[in-house]
Every structure is written in structure tokens, then in C-alpha cells.
Write a protein that holds these residues in place. Structure first.
Motif, PDB file in Angstrom:
ATOM      1  N   UNK A 168      13.908  10.370   2.318  1.00  0.00           N
ATOM      2  CA  UNK A 168      13.655   9.174   1.505  1.00  0.00           C
ATOM      3  C   UNK A 168      14.755   8.133   1.702  1.00  0.00           C
ATOM      4  N   UNK A 169      16.016   8.565   1.664  1.00  0.00           N
ATOM      5  CA  UNK A 169      17.098   7.581   1.784  1.00  0.00           C
ATOM      6  C   UNK A 169      17.124   6.988   3.195  1.00  0.00           C
ATOM      7  N   UNK A 170      16.787   7.804   4.172  1.00  0.00           N
ATOM      8  CA  UNK A 170      16.732   7.318   5.559  1.00  0.00           C
ATOM      9  C   UNK A 170      15.669   6.218   5.708  1.00  0.00           C
ATOM     10  N   UNK A 171      14.461   6.477   5.181  1.00  0.00           N
ATOM     11  CA  UNK A 171      13.371   5.509   5.307  1.00  0.00           C
ATOM     12  C   UNK A 171      13.641   4.242   4.485  1.00  0.00           C
ATOM     13  N   UNK A 208       6.017  11.226  -0.472  1.00  0.00           N
ATOM     14  CA  UNK A 208       6.206  12.326   0.480  1.00  0.00           C
ATOM     15  C   UNK A 208       6.345  13.661  -0.256  1.00  0.00           C
ATOM     16  N   UNK A 209       5.659  14.656   0.291  1.00  0.00           N
ATOM     17  CA  UNK A 209       5.626  15.983  -0.326  1.00  0.00           C
ATOM     18  C   UNK A 209       6.176  17.012   0.662  1.00  0.00           C
ATOM     19  N   UNK A 210       7.060  17.879   0.185  1.00  0.00           N
ATOM     20  CA  UNK A 210       7.565  19.018   0.967  1.00  0.00           C
ATOM     21  C   UNK A 210       8.173  20.007  -0.026  1.00  0.00           C
ATOM     22  N   UNK A 211       8.586  21.161   0.484  1.00  0.00           N
ATOM     23  CA  UNK A 211       9.116  22.188  -0.427  1.00  0.00           C
ATOM     24  C   UNK A 211      10.520  21.868  -0.930  1.00  0.00           C
ATOM     25  N   UNK A 241       0.830  -1.200   0.000  1.00  0.00           N
ATOM     26  CA  UNK A 241       0.000   0.000   0.000  1.00  0.00           C
ATOM     27  C   UNK A 241       0.867   1.254   0.000  1.00  0.00           C
ATOM     28  N   UNK A 242       0.263   2.341  -0.478  1.00  0.00           N
ATOM     29  CA  UNK A 242       0.947   3.636  -0.490  1.00  0.00           C
ATOM     30  C   UNK A 242       0.249   4.640   0.414  1.00  0.00           C
ATOM     31  N   UNK A 243       1.043   5.376   1.159  1.00  0.00           N
ATOM     32  CA  UNK A 243       0.537   6.510   1.947  1.00  0.00           C
ATOM     33  C   UNK A 243       1.144   7.785   1.375  1.00  0.00           C
ATOM     34  N   UNK A 244       0.300   8.777   1.161  1.00  0.00           N
ATOM     35  CA  UNK A 244       0.746  10.102   0.722  1.00  0.00           C
ATOM     36  C   UNK A 244       0.761  11.023   1.937  1.00  0.00           C
ATOM     37  N   UNK A 269       9.396  10.895  -3.966  1.00  0.00           N
ATOM     38  CA  UNK A 269       9.428  12.280  -3.469  1.00  0.00           C
ATOM     39  C   UNK A 269       8.790  13.228  -4.470  1.00  0.00           C
ATOM     40  N   UNK A 270       8.055  14.202  -3.956  1.00  0.00           N
ATOM     41  CA  UNK A 270       7.457  15.234  -4.801  1.00  0.00           C
ATOM     42  C   UNK A 270       7.723  16.593  -4.141  1.00  0.00           C
TER      43      UNK A 270
END
Length: 264
Positions: free
Chosen positions: A46-49, A34-37, A6-9, A59-60
Motif C-alpha cells: 500500500x505505501x509503495x503504491x 487489496x486483499x492478502x493474508x 474508480x476502485x479495483x478490488x 488494505x484488507x
């Protein structure tokens, strides 16, 4: 990558409560969008997770206070052919000061981020969830949604919108397998107060702040259990209850005193 995952946004996913919520999903075998500025912060998260949990992380980089950005997020995810199983609207900011003195353009930005982005993303993904009769939405609100907030008038008002909106669409979707949950944290140890120029406020300097990891765990567990509202922490439960019992002018005055700079 297995297709059955499954995906979580999660928006605002690189720090604070959003980061901790994303981590909750990652450690429970969800892939992440995952979304951030900041692309740099997204890549780091992302690399940590990926390393820690072996999860897929997309990433977006978007500034969700820009009206077109949430639409672009929806389109990007659609183009990738990814199904969002859990939507977490978390990105939010505030501004500190008397309403007559604060910057209206900054406030409109906050409204677009705290309300506009929630509306657009929820509309898009809730439609998909209802169509397939499955999915979860977590809207991060605030205990401030239950009480007027002098010196943070616009922030509290945006959160009142989020809580009310969440409760309404929860009712609309009650005959489906889709659940909508509002998470109401109190003051939490994140960079929110720094971004809002609010570090001198009494509640920030002298009050105890919640641990974002604890708030996220409460939120995640409440979402999975299909709860309608999660108020994290005993002190915040008391504050929310007081907001419902005491007259608004009394609550507003109490909040005003707490929000004033601590040396005044």
C-alpha cells in the motif's frame, strides 16, 4: 480524495501476478482495495503504491481459504461505502504430488480459495455491477484449466472450474455493460511453485517461466478491451490449443512427464 475515482478490488495482491495486476490498476488512476493474508505485506504494498502513483489504497487482511472470509471482505467494503468498479479474483494456490498421497485438508482449503472465494466475491460484486449496468470482472485462471494436470490434479480442476464459470456468467451478462474476462497464464515466475512444494518439477526447473508483469499487462489490457479469454504468451497459446485438439490421455501424459521431478 476525488469521488470520481474508480476502485479495483484485487485478491492475492501482495506478490506475483496479483501484485502486478494491482500495479496496472494503480498506474491507470484506479484506487485499490487489496486483499492478502499478511497485514505487514499489505501495508508495504500500500505505501509503495501510494508513494509511486498517489493512489488511495485500502488494505484488507484475510485468509480467503476460510469460508467466512470472502463474506467478511464484502461486508467490510459495504461498510466503507465503496463501489467496486473492477473485481480481480487472483488469490490461488496449488499442491504438488500424486492425489493418493496428498493431504485432503490442504486440498479442501485450495478448493475454498481457488473456487469458493471466487464464487462469493463474484456473486456479491457482479450483482452490484449488473444493477448499475457497469463493471468489470477479471478471474485469474490458468492455461492448466484447458488440460488435465497429473501431480496437480486438484489445482488444474479448480482452474477448469474458473474458466468454465467465467465463460458462463459472461454469457449471462452479455446484454449488459458488464464484462467478464478470464486470464490464463502458464507457468509464471512467482512463489506459487514454492508454496506448492513443486520446485523440483521438470517444468519448473528446466522450463521458461513468464514474467508476472507481462502476464498482468496482458490481463489488464484484455480486461479493458472486454475480451472473454486472455492466454498470455505464445508458448501457452500453443499449450491451450493442444489441450483442445489432442486426446485428453495424450495431453495428461505429456503434463505428467513435465510435472515429474527433473532428476527422474
Amino acid at each position: 480524495m476525488a469521488n470520481n475515482q474508480k476502485y479495483a478490488l484485487v485478491t492475492g495482491a501482495t506478490n506475483g501476478i496479483g501484485y502486478e495486476l494491482a500495479k496496472q490498476f494503480a498506474q491507470n488512476q484506479y484506487n485499490l482495495l487489496i486483499v492478502a493474508r499478511s497485514q505487514e505485506e499489505l501495508d508495504k504494498t500500500a505505501s509503495e503504491f501510494k508513494q509511486q502513483f498517489g493512489t488511495e489504497v485500502v488494505t484488507i487482511a484475510k485468509d480467503l481459504s476460510l469460508r467466512e472470509s470472502p463474506f467478511e471482505v464484502c461486508n467490510e467494503i459495504k461498510a466503507k461505502g465503496i463501489q467496486v468498479d473492477a473485481l480481480v479474483n487472483n488469490a490461488g494456490q496449488g499442491q504438488y504430488g500424486e492425489f493418493v498421497d496428498t493431504d485432503i485438508n490442504r486440498e479442501l482449503e485450495i478448493v475454498d480459495l481457488n473456487i469458493g472465494a471466487y464464487l462469493i466475491l463474484t456473486k456479491y460484486f457482479l450483482r452490484e455491477m449488473v444493477a448499475r449496468n457497469e463493471g468489470k470482472v477479471l478471474n485469474v485462471s490458468s492455461v492448466g484449466s484447458e488440460i488435465p494436470g497429473p501431480l496437480q490434479a486438484v489445482y488444474h480442476a479448480t482452474k477448469a472450474f474458473v474458466t468454465s464459470f467465467s465463460e458462463a456468467i459472461r454469457n449471462e451478462t452479455k446484454n449488459t455493460n458488464v464484462t467478464v474476462t478470464a486470464l490464463l497464464p502458464g507457468p509464471t515466475d512467482t512463489d506459487f511453485f514454492h508454496k506448492a512444494d513443486m520446485e523440483d518439477a521438470k517444468m519448473v526447473k528446466e522450463g521458461s517461466k513468464s514474467d508476472p508483469a507481462t502476464v498482468a499487462k496482458d490481463g489488464y489490457e484484455g480486461l479493458m478491451a472486454g475480451k472473454d479469454k486472455v492466454v498470455s504468451g505464445l508458448k501457452n497459446k500453443v499449450m491451450a490449443a493442444a489441450g483442445n485438439i489432442l486426446p485428453d490421455n495424450v495431453v495428461a501424459e505429456g503434463m505428467h512427464q513435465q510435472a515429474k521431478p527433473s532428476d527422474k
